[in-house]
Design a protein around this motif. Sequence first.
Motif, PDB file in Angstrom:
ATOM      1  N   PHE A  54      -5.235  -2.377   5.425  1.00 46.24           N
ATOM      2  CA  PHE A  54      -4.674  -1.073   5.051  1.00 46.24           C
ATOM      3  C   PHE A  54      -4.466  -0.993   3.536  1.00 46.24           C
ATOM      4  O   PHE A  54      -4.847  -0.007   2.891  1.00 46.24           O
ATOM      5  N   VAL A  55      -3.876  -2.044   2.973  1.00 46.69           N
ATOM      6  CA  VAL A  55      -3.639  -2.053   1.521  1.00 46.69           C
ATOM      7  C   VAL A  55      -4.966  -1.944   0.767  1.00 46.69           C
ATOM      8  O   VAL A  55      -5.092  -1.189  -0.206  1.00 46.69           O
ATOM      9  N   GLN A  56      -5.972  -2.688   1.231  1.00 51.37           N
ATOM     10  CA  GLN A  56      -7.279  -2.652   0.575  1.00 51.37           C
ATOM     11  C   GLN A  56      -7.910  -1.262   0.684  1.00 51.37           C
ATOM     12  O   GLN A  56      -8.574  -0.797  -0.235  1.00 51.37           O
ATOM     13  N   ILE A  57      -7.697  -0.618   1.834  1.00 50.67           N
ATOM     14  CA  ILE A  57      -8.255   0.728   2.006  1.00 50.67           C
ATOM     15  C   ILE A  57      -7.579   1.692   1.033  1.00 50.67           C
ATOM     16  O   ILE A  57      -8.239   2.509   0.378  1.00 50.67           O
ATOM     17  N   VAL A  58      -6.250   1.580   0.917  1.00 53.31           N
ATOM     18  CA  VAL A  58      -5.532   2.434  -0.029  1.00 53.31           C
ATOM     19  C   VAL A  58      -6.071   2.213  -1.445  1.00 53.31           C
ATOM     20  O   VAL A  58      -6.346   3.170  -2.187  1.00 53.31           O
ATOM     21  N   LEU A  59      -6.241   0.924  -1.794  1.00 55.89           N
ATOM     22  CA  LEU A  59      -6.757   0.575  -3.115  1.00 55.89           C
ATOM     23  C   LEU A  59      -8.127   1.184  -3.375  1.00 55.89           C
ATOM     24  O   LEU A  59      -8.369   1.818  -4.408  1.00 55.89           O
ATOM     25  N   SER A  60      -9.038   0.983  -2.419  1.00 58.37           N
ATOM     26  CA  SER A  60     -10.400   1.465  -2.634  1.00 58.37           C
ATOM     27  C   SER A  60     -10.464   2.978  -2.606  1.00 58.37           C
ATOM     28  O   SER A  60     -11.213   3.585  -3.381  1.00 58.37           O
ATOM     29  N   LEU A  63       9.916   4.127   3.551  1.00 58.14           N
ATOM     30  CA  LEU A  63      10.784   4.925   2.690  1.00 58.14           C
ATOM     31  C   LEU A  63      11.124   4.155   1.414  1.00 58.14           C
ATOM     32  O   LEU A  63      11.002   4.678   0.294  1.00 58.14           O
ATOM     33  N   LEU A  64      11.522   2.895   1.578  1.00 55.58           N
ATOM     34  CA  LEU A  64      11.882   2.074   0.418  1.00 55.58           C
ATOM     35  C   LEU A  64      10.664   1.828  -0.471  1.00 55.58           C
ATOM     36  O   LEU A  64      10.743   1.921  -1.701  1.00 55.58           O
ATOM     37  N   ALA A  65       9.535   1.506   0.162  1.00 55.81           N
ATOM     38  CA  ALA A  65       8.323   1.226  -0.604  1.00 55.81           C
ATOM     39  C   ALA A  65       7.925   2.457  -1.409  1.00 55.81           C
ATOM     40  O   ALA A  65       7.622   2.368  -2.607  1.00 55.81           O
ATOM     41  N   GLY A  66       7.939   3.624  -0.766  1.00 60.90           N
ATOM     42  CA  GLY A  66       7.580   4.859  -1.449  1.00 60.90           C
ATOM     43  C   GLY A  66       8.546   5.170  -2.581  1.00 60.90           C
ATOM     44  O   GLY A  66       8.143   5.533  -3.689  1.00 60.90           O
ATOM     45  N   LEU A  67       9.829   4.997  -2.296  1.00 61.85           N
ATOM     46  CA  LEU A  67      10.856   5.302  -3.298  1.00 61.85           C
ATOM     47  C   LEU A  67      10.714   4.400  -4.524  1.00 61.85           C
ATOM     48  O   LEU A  67      10.657   4.881  -5.666  1.00 61.85           O
ATOM     49  N   PHE A  68      10.628   3.100  -4.296  1.00 59.78           N
ATOM     50  CA  PHE A  68      10.566   2.192  -5.445  1.00 59.78           C
ATOM     51  C   PHE A  68       9.209   2.243  -6.126  1.00 59.78           C
ATOM     52  O   PHE A  68       9.105   1.984  -7.324  1.00 59.78           O
ATOM     53  N   GLY A  69       8.167   2.606  -5.354  1.00 64.05           N
ATOM     54  CA  GLY A  69       6.880   2.862  -5.996  1.00 64.05           C
ATOM     55  C   GLY A  69       6.997   4.035  -6.964  1.00 64.05           C
ATOM     56  O   GLY A  69       6.515   3.982  -8.103  1.00 64.05           O
ATOM     57  N   SER A  70       7.667   5.107  -6.524  1.00 64.59           N
ATOM     58  CA  SER A  70       7.871   6.270  -7.390  1.00 64.59           C
ATOM     59  C   SER A  70       8.675   5.885  -8.630  1.00 64.59           C
ATOM     60  O   SER A  70       8.357   6.286  -9.749  1.00 64.59           O
ATOM     61  N   LEU A  71       9.741   5.109  -8.407  1.00 63.10           N
ATOM     62  CA  LEU A  71      10.580   4.688  -9.533  1.00 63.10           C
ATOM     63  C   LEU A  71       9.750   3.893 -10.545  1.00 63.10           C
ATOM     64  O   LEU A  71       9.858   4.082 -11.754  1.00 63.10           O
ATOM     65  N   GLU A  72       8.914   3.009  -9.994  1.00 62.67           N
ATOM     66  CA  GLU A  72       8.038   2.202 -10.862  1.00 62.67           C
ATOM     67  C   GLU A  72       7.138   3.104 -11.705  1.00 62.67           C
ATOM     68  O   GLU A  72       7.004   2.926 -12.908  1.00 62.67           O
ATOM     69  N   GLY A  77       0.829  -1.204   0.000  1.00 61.66           N
ATOM     70  CA  GLY A  77       0.000   0.000   0.000  1.00 61.66           C
ATOM     71  C   GLY A  77       0.865   1.258   0.000  1.00 61.66           C
ATOM     72  O   GLY A  77       0.545   2.259  -0.652  1.00 61.66           O
ATOM     73  N   LEU A  78       1.981   1.192   0.711  1.00 59.10           N
ATOM     74  CA  LEU A  78       2.880   2.339   0.765  1.00 59.10           C
ATOM     75  C   LEU A  78       3.534   2.577  -0.593  1.00 59.10           C
ATOM     76  O   LEU A  78       3.754   3.718  -1.002  1.00 59.10           O
ATOM     77  N   SER A  79       3.819   1.494  -1.319  1.00 61.29           N
ATOM     78  CA  SER A  79       4.348   1.630  -2.682  1.00 61.29           C
ATOM     79  C   SER A  79       3.332   2.335  -3.571  1.00 61.29           C
ATOM     80  O   SER A  79       3.687   3.191  -4.386  1.00 61.29           O
ATOM     81  N   ALA A  80       2.067   1.964  -3.411  1.00 66.72           N
ATOM     82  CA  ALA A  80       1.017   2.606  -4.204  1.00 66.72           C
ATOM     83  C   ALA A  80       0.979   4.100  -3.909  1.00 66.72           C
ATOM     84  O   ALA A  80       0.909   4.934  -4.819  1.00 66.72           O
ATOM     85  N   ILE A  81       1.070   4.439  -2.624  1.00 66.81           N
ATOM     86  CA  ILE A  81       1.045   5.848  -2.243  1.00 66.81           C
ATOM     87  C   ILE A  81       2.228   6.580  -2.865  1.00 66.81           C
ATOM     88  O   ILE A  81       2.089   7.674  -3.438  1.00 66.81           O
ATOM     89  N   GLY A  82       3.412   5.969  -2.800  1.00 66.32           N
ATOM     90  CA  GLY A  82       4.593   6.573  -3.394  1.00 66.32           C
ATOM     91  C   GLY A  82       4.437   6.747  -4.902  1.00 66.32           C
ATOM     92  O   GLY A  82       4.744   7.816  -5.457  1.00 66.32           O
ATOM     93  N   ALA A  83       3.943   5.702  -5.554  1.00 69.47           N
ATOM     94  CA  ALA A  83       3.802   5.734  -7.013  1.00 69.47           C
ATOM     95  C   ALA A  83       2.853   6.854  -7.438  1.00 69.47           C
ATOM     96  O   ALA A  83       3.159   7.634  -8.346  1.00 69.47           O
ATOM     97  N   PRO A 135      -4.470   1.068 -10.002  1.00 73.02           N
ATOM     98  CA  PRO A 135      -4.579   0.616  -8.619  1.00 73.02           C
ATOM     99  C   PRO A 135      -4.357  -0.891  -8.441  1.00 73.02           C
ATOM    100  O   PRO A 135      -3.690  -1.304  -7.498  1.00 73.02           O
ATOM    101  N   ASN A 136      -4.899  -1.687  -9.357  1.00 74.84           N
ATOM    102  CA  ASN A 136      -4.850  -3.130  -9.109  1.00 74.84           C
ATOM    103  C   ASN A 136      -3.455  -3.718  -9.211  1.00 74.84           C
ATOM    104  O   ASN A 136      -3.219  -4.854  -8.818  1.00 74.84           O
ATOM    105  N   GLN A 137      -2.545  -2.900  -9.738  1.00 73.02           N
ATOM    106  CA  GLN A 137      -1.170  -3.370  -9.809  1.00 73.02           C
ATOM    107  C   GLN A 137      -0.570  -3.461  -8.398  1.00 73.02           C
ATOM    108  O   GLN A 137       0.361  -4.216  -8.167  1.00 73.02           O
ATOM    109  N   PHE A 138      -1.154  -2.710  -7.444  1.00 71.28           N
ATOM    110  CA  PHE A 138      -0.663  -2.769  -6.065  1.00 71.28           C
ATOM    111  C   PHE A 138      -1.682  -3.460  -5.159  1.00 71.28           C
ATOM    112  O   PHE A 138      -2.133  -2.884  -4.183  1.00 71.28           O
ATOM    113  N   GLY A 139      -2.053  -4.664  -5.488  1.00 76.10           N
ATOM    114  CA  GLY A 139      -3.084  -5.329  -4.700  1.00 76.10           C
ATOM    115  C   GLY A 139      -2.598  -6.636  -4.103  1.00 76.10           C
ATOM    116  O   GLY A 139      -1.402  -6.861  -3.915  1.00 76.10           O
ATOM    117  N   PHE A 140      -3.571  -7.473  -3.841  1.00 73.90           N
ATOM    118  CA  PHE A 140      -3.333  -8.777  -3.229  1.00 73.90           C
ATOM    119  C   PHE A 140      -2.270  -9.564  -3.994  1.00 73.90           C
ATOM    120  O   PHE A 140      -1.390 -10.193  -3.406  1.00 73.90           O
TER     121      PHE A 140
END
Lengths: 296, 252, 293
Positions: free
Chosen positions: C96-102, C182-191, C39-45, C200-205
């Motif tokens: 938490f991840v599901q909440i971010v997704l929705s 920090l790592l999740a956000g950073l690599f999410g941004s890089l992605e 979920g943090l990667s999604a937020i970063g991305a 959104p569904n790319q960062f799911g279950f």
Amino acid sequence: MFLQQIINGLVIGGVYALFALGFTLIFGIHKIMNLAHGGIFMTGAFIGLYSVQAGLPLWLAFILAMVGAGLVSVIIEVTAFRRLRQSGEVEFSALISSIGANLVLVSIAQILSKTQVLRFPFDTFPVVIFKVWGLRVSALQLAMAVLAILLVAGLSWYLYRTGFGRQVRAVAQNERAALLAGIRPSVIYFQTFMLSGMLAGAAGVLVGLAFNSIHFMMGDPFLLRGFVVVILGGLGSVAGALVASLGFGVLQTLSVAYLSSRLSDIIIFGLLFAVLLLRPHGLFGRDEAGVLRGRR
Amino acid sequence: MTDLVLENVHKNFGGVVASNDVSMRVPAGRITGLIGPNGAGKTTLINLITGMLSLSSGKVLFGGHDISAEPADRVARAGMGRTFQNIRLQKEASVLANVMIGFHRHETCSLIAAILGLPSSRREDALLRQKAMALLGRFGMAGDADSPAGSLAYGHQRKVEMMRALATDPDLILLDEPVAGMNDVEALQLGRIFRELADEGKAILLIEHNMRFVQELCDHVYVLDGGRLIAEGTPRDVVADPAVITAYLGEE
Amino acid sequence: MDTLLSFRPLFDLFLIHLGFAYSQYIVLRAGAFSIGNVGLSAIGAYTAAILTVNYGLPLPVTLLAGALAGLAFGTLLAIPLARLRGVYQAIASLAFVQIVLSANLYAENVTGGAMGFSGIPKLVGTGTLLVFALGTIYVMLAISRSRLGRAFDAVREDEGMAVSLGINAARTQAIAYMISGLLAGLFGSLEALHSYAVEPNQFGFHLIIVILSYVVLGGRRSVWGPLVGVALLIALPEISRPLADARIMIYGLILMVVMNFMPRGIVDTLVARRARRRSRAANPEVRQAEVKG
């Protein structure tokens, strides 16, 4: 209208319960999170469908689906978990191993179905609708409710009223002591995985009928909801899973009916998060781990 | 001087009284014994002192400060080290690593330095390695530095726990059955180390079943039974106390 | 050269997923079973994508913002999750991840909803990814041999023991959550800045399962575990390409077989075997403890 939604929700909740009970049974007794449970559920739906397509009557297809899914579940126990249990490193490795088993099932189904969405033939279940006090209840819903009640009652009878059940519960409480008392673990594992698989198989056919859609990925969303229900109820608690399933079914139906389906997920998962914070072991769960962390 | 003082320490679980109005004193520079039959409430008392359980009433004073409500990690940082009855080690990790973790409360390098692997972090690592090796030498275990702790014999694992507790440089050490599973020679060696530690000014609280060991080593002994103190005094007096004899015989 | 170039997208994927895997690894290492990092990667991305497209901010700023967003939410997540343990922690973080997704789907006008957020310029290439991946490995190694790594290990192995040594378990895990965020956000941004679009569904279950598999399969303790896990599971579908339809099945079978025969993951099992062999060589007499098990 409101009452109608409650009834719809309860019926769906009953099917969730079948799915969730099998899942929570394995966790409660063996402390294993079986992520292949979604795949077993899907397998049940496929067996039911193929049996009907082969010309068998629905009741027979239903039984075959239950037995077949039960056997698949037992095979998964032997192939995915048995060695791990002996190695003592169960928690994470069993998680990944069961994901692997799930992928195998999903892959087989994908090849068989050629990635298509499959449906039961039109007249598999007679479309009959009863009207009682202005409420509409279909024969299918009635059948689902009755079957769910029967199966849950059967499970309770088995766990709490038979000698086998007593042994199973002894293992759940203290596996080592139970083994010392002469209970054979392989017998227990066979029973719990068989039961768990049969319940999942039944849920698979019922869901396949209710939504008239069967495909190789159908297990995933149920696994996700299964988690919610099982955790809300308290892992390993049969009564908890039952109550949480019904509540979840109603909540979901209501929030989809009166709000948007997108908000529905936010509400459900937000609620899950909140419940866990207030009751870290679920609504009906007990802190059995007894982790001594110290006062604070 | 850092003394530990218990004032009317009381604990009940539901309705069961596990610790009944216990008052005792563990002075610095002395070895104090705590004995009692199984189920006497020794472990509960240890958990109350170290902050693993909260008190129902009463007070725990350590070096004059009330620590009754402090969480376990702060109690430890106040200078209380302990070993566990059921040895708790990182079994996979090397003996050296197990001892090094004990230095944690004295580590000074910043978080950023640790994350970025700056020289200050590396210097500290090397220094602690040396200090840990010195401790291993003192306990005659330098040769086992790289062995996984879980592969050692029982008695050696107890020693690793002790070294780890000592690495925290505590003012008080609680030893929960430290010589269980050791032969007399090993026990004697350890006893000598405990005496040295007391002479250095540390307070030592020894929980032990081995009566001979307690008699030889302790300056003062408290006897616990059914959650309450039934006797205290010099080891010689306590062993002769009729109440103590009854408690121990009653158990059998 | 052409064949090498054709593997470049795969190599890029490997580098990005390596970052994701380490953001998972670091919380597991500290004994927290959170899968919230996805979920943090999604937020970063999404942070990086929106800042780049809507506000035209330069690359360093967007990467920093993405990483900081991950850090901030990771820190927030640490507070409630500190109350939970084991699977309950896992499920709460899944929620938490599901909440971010929705929330992502719901906030359609900002995020693009189910259609995803597209038209992102490709500002990140193999070189940048490589630099960040190597940097991450370096930091992981540094942490590993520092006081922080020792504290992580102690809290993971036995929390009661750790607190008895003066380690504040909640604080230690909170640090792990922050590094993970920090790592999740950073690599999410890089992605996001590498692949033109995010949805959104790319960062799911599914991603949760993939990342968890990397770490558990490779090994959760050694720093090299996630590297081996990512390399194996990214290469596997390519190697088994001729098997076409059966690829997922092979993937599943590999997970089962490796876990069954190396239950601690590939690297950790090998490390443990070597340590056992060495200690046996050093102390030939059979140890009591080993007999007892």
